[in-house]
Design a protein around this motif. Structure first.
Motif, short mmCIF file in Angstrom:
data_model
loop_
_atom_site.label_atom_id
_atom_site.label_comp_id
_atom_site.label_asym_id
_atom_site.label_seq_id
_atom_site.Cartn_x
_atom_site.Cartn_y
_atom_site.Cartn_z
N LEU A 1 0.83 -1.20 0.00
CA LEU A 1 0.00 0.00 0.00
C LEU A 1 0.87 1.25 0.00
O LEU A 1 0.60 2.21 -0.73
CB LEU A 1 -0.94 0.00 1.21
CG LEU A 1 -2.05 -1.05 1.22
CD1 LEU A 1 -2.84 -0.96 2.52
CD2 LEU A 1 -2.97 -0.89 0.02
N SER A 2 1.91 1.25 0.82
CA SER A 2 2.83 2.39 0.85
C SER A 2 3.48 2.60 -0.50
O SER A 2 3.58 3.72 -1.01
CB SER A 2 3.90 2.17 1.93
OG SER A 2 4.87 3.20 1.89
N ALA A 3 3.92 1.49 -1.12
CA ALA A 3 4.62 1.57 -2.41
C ALA A 3 3.70 2.01 -3.54
O ALA A 3 4.17 2.47 -4.58
CB ALA A 3 5.25 0.22 -2.74
N SER A 4 2.39 1.87 -3.35
CA SER A 4 1.45 2.26 -4.40
C SER A 4 0.78 3.60 -4.12
O SER A 4 -0.17 3.98 -4.79
CB SER A 4 0.38 1.17 -4.58
OG SER A 4 -0.31 0.94 -3.37
N GLY A 5 1.29 4.30 -3.09
CA GLY A 5 0.83 5.67 -2.86
C GLY A 5 -0.37 5.83 -1.97
O GLY A 5 -1.01 6.88 -1.98
N ASN A 6 -0.67 4.83 -1.15
CA ASN A 6 -1.82 4.93 -0.25
C ASN A 6 -1.50 5.94 0.86
O ASN A 6 -0.66 5.69 1.71
CB ASN A 6 -2.14 3.56 0.35
CG ASN A 6 -3.40 3.56 1.18
OD1 ASN A 6 -3.52 4.29 2.15
ND2 ASN A 6 -4.35 2.71 0.80
N LYS A 7 -2.19 7.09 0.83
CA LYS A 7 -1.88 8.17 1.78
C LYS A 7 -2.36 7.85 3.20
O LYS A 7 -1.99 8.55 4.14
CB LYS A 7 -2.50 9.48 1.29
CG LYS A 7 -1.90 10.00 -0.02
CD LYS A 7 -0.41 10.29 0.11
CE LYS A 7 0.22 10.74 -1.20
NZ LYS A 7 -0.12 12.10 -1.60
N GLY A 8 -3.17 6.80 3.35
CA GLY A 8 -3.53 6.36 4.68
C GLY A 8 -2.38 5.66 5.38
O GLY A 8 -2.38 5.52 6.60
N VAL A 9 -1.39 5.21 4.61
CA VAL A 9 -0.20 4.56 5.17
C VAL A 9 0.98 5.52 5.18
O VAL A 9 1.64 5.71 6.20
CB VAL A 9 0.15 3.28 4.36
CG1 VAL A 9 1.43 2.65 4.89
CG2 VAL A 9 -1.00 2.29 4.41
N THR A 10 1.26 6.12 4.02
CA THR A 10 2.40 7.03 3.89
C THR A 10 1.93 8.36 3.30
O THR A 10 1.32 8.38 2.23
CB THR A 10 3.48 6.41 2.98
OG1 THR A 10 3.92 5.18 3.57
CG2 THR A 10 4.66 7.34 2.81
N LYS A 11 2.23 9.42 4.01
CA LYS A 11 1.70 10.73 3.60
C LYS A 11 2.59 11.46 2.61
O LYS A 11 2.11 12.19 1.75
CB LYS A 11 1.49 11.60 4.85
CG LYS A 11 0.40 11.09 5.79
CD LYS A 11 0.25 11.99 7.00
CE LYS A 11 -0.94 11.57 7.86
NZ LYS A 11 -0.81 10.21 8.36
N PHE B 1 6.00 11.63 -0.13
CA PHE B 1 6.90 10.93 -1.03
C PHE B 1 7.92 11.93 -1.57
O PHE B 1 7.63 13.13 -1.64
CB PHE B 1 6.09 10.30 -2.18
CG PHE B 1 5.17 9.20 -1.71
CD1 PHE B 1 5.58 7.88 -1.72
CD2 PHE B 1 3.90 9.50 -1.22
CE1 PHE B 1 4.73 6.87 -1.28
CE2 PHE B 1 3.05 8.50 -0.77
CZ PHE B 1 3.48 7.18 -0.81
N PRO B 2 9.15 11.47 -1.94
CA PRO B 2 9.61 10.09 -2.02
C PRO B 2 9.75 9.44 -0.64
O PRO B 2 9.90 10.14 0.36
CB PRO B 2 10.97 10.21 -2.72
CG PRO B 2 11.42 11.59 -2.42
CD PRO B 2 10.19 12.43 -2.38
N HIS B 3 9.73 8.12 -0.65
CA HIS B 3 9.67 7.38 0.61
C HIS B 3 10.29 5.99 0.42
O HIS B 3 10.24 5.42 -0.67
CB HIS B 3 8.22 7.24 1.05
CG HIS B 3 8.02 6.37 2.26
ND1 HIS B 3 8.53 6.70 3.50
CD2 HIS B 3 7.40 5.17 2.41
CE1 HIS B 3 8.21 5.74 4.35
NE2 HIS B 3 7.53 4.82 3.72
N THR B 4 10.84 5.46 1.52
CA THR B 4 11.36 4.09 1.55
C THR B 4 10.43 3.22 2.39
O THR B 4 10.36 3.40 3.61
CB THR B 4 12.77 4.03 2.16
OG1 THR B 4 13.64 4.90 1.43
CG2 THR B 4 13.32 2.61 2.12
N PRO B 5 9.66 2.29 1.78
CA PRO B 5 8.78 1.41 2.58
C PRO B 5 9.59 0.36 3.35
O PRO B 5 10.81 0.33 3.32
CB PRO B 5 7.89 0.76 1.52
CG PRO B 5 8.10 1.54 0.26
CD PRO B 5 9.48 2.08 0.34
N GLY B 6 8.83 -0.54 3.99
CA GLY B 6 9.44 -1.64 4.73
C GLY B 6 9.18 -1.53 6.21
O GLY B 6 9.96 -0.92 6.95
#
Length: 333
Positions: A51-61, A63-68
């Motif tokens: 979800l973070s890697a696909s741009g879900n703003k409920g997870v990650t607000k 970008f750019p960002h490193t998931p995991g």
């Protein structure tokens, strides 16, 4: 141990409304200023990472960002009295990989209170076969046991069993002597689920049969539910008297439409599971159980391994519901 000036990371960039993953060389100075720097050897793939890697703003607000959201590695620097340089540690949950650069980077910088020493008897690779999914499965099983669910009480059910949480739960429950049934919407997952310990596979359609009734035939002493929605409503209705159901997911929906009958006529317990903001001491307890009393010889059967370069393929597959078991990301090879 020396801290490198640069490191590689799988970064997600927002470009014209689309989200692109690519490996970048990062400056170590770009990491957040926390008290502990860890060299990451292994991470894992969870649905939240996808979800973070696909741009879900409920997870990650941002970008750019490193998931995991998971990482296992070696301490390179710390101000904490709980660790020393060279210690093997793991980090799961809190803000890692959400809005703090996560385990898909070769280095992470985190508050020391997010990390725990790797339990004796478990190596870094094994810890990431478990990861957040395994911790969640462990918390679910721990709550069932503390609620009085024993192998002699009758069969237990795991829903969404081919996923990360579900497959680990099946492996642990069967290793603990429970008569374990697995429910999955994937016909192709049956052989995999039997391999990791399921006695019998139940289709999603079977679980939902007559689901509009206020109560169903008593079947389950305990349930590890990873689906939520109509699946959760149905298994509550088919739980045995004084049985317990844990819930940790919402792939089938976030709403729960049911009656109070399972609770007031069968004394059923509904137990919520959170593995993100859980106090560290509870995490440590579960990690120690996973390393010892709950260890399963089926663990390796759950794992698929990939590199950072291969990871985008698996991110796409988990979003499409095509992943069975756990994907471990090797950042060291």
């Amino acid at each position: 141990m020396d801290i490198p000036e640069k490191f590689r990371a799988l970064r997600v960039q927002e470009q014209d409304g689309k989200y692109i993953t690519q490996i970048e060389e990062m400056e170590t100075s770009s990491l957040p200023e926390h008290d502990t720097i860890i060299k990451v050897y292994f991470s894992s793939l969870n649905y939240k990472d996808a979800l973070s890697a696909s741009g879900n703003k409920g997870v990650t607000k941002n970008f750019p960002h490193t998931p995991g959201i998971d990482a296992a590695g070696i301490v390179l620097k710390t101000n904490s009295d709980n660790f020393k340089v060279g210690d093997e540690v793991l980090v799961t949950g809190y803000d890692l990989g959400m809005n703090t650069p996560g385990g898909y980077g070769e280095l992470i910088s985190v508050p020391s209170q997010w990390a725990t020493k790797l339990p004796a008897g478990m190596n870094m690779r094994e810890s990431m076969i478990y990861g957040t999914a395994g911790l969640t499965a462990g918390l679910s099983i721990d709550k069932l046991i503390r609620a009085g669910v024993k192998p002699e009480n009758g069969p237990v059910l795991v829903t969404g069993a081919s996923g990360g949480v579900g497959s680990v739960a099946v492996a642990i429950l069967s290793a603990l002597g429970y008569e374990t049934f697995a429910s999955s919407g994937k016909k192709s997952a049956e052989d995999f689920l039997k391999k990791v310990g399921a006695k019998e596979i139940i289709s999603r359609d079977s679980l939902l049969e007559n689901a509009n009734r206020p109560l169903l035939k008593e079947q389950w002493a305990g349930v590890v539910d990873t689906c939520g929605g109509e699946i959760l409503a149905s298994v509550l209705k088919s739980c045995k008297y004084s049985g317990s159901v844990t819930t940790c997911g919402l792939v089938s929906g976030m709403n729960l439409n049911t009656t109070v009958f399972p609770f007031i006529l069968r004394d059923v317990n509904l137990l919520g599971i959170d593995s993100v903001e859980l106090p560290l001491e509870r995490k440590v307890t579960i990690w120690n159980k996973l390393a010892h009393d709950w260890s399963s010889e089926k663990l390796e059967s759950l794992a698929t391994y990939c590199t950072l370069e291969e990871l985008p393929k698996y991110i796409d597959e988990i979003l499409k519901g095509q992943i069975q078991g756990r994907v471990v990301v090797d950042l060291h090879s």
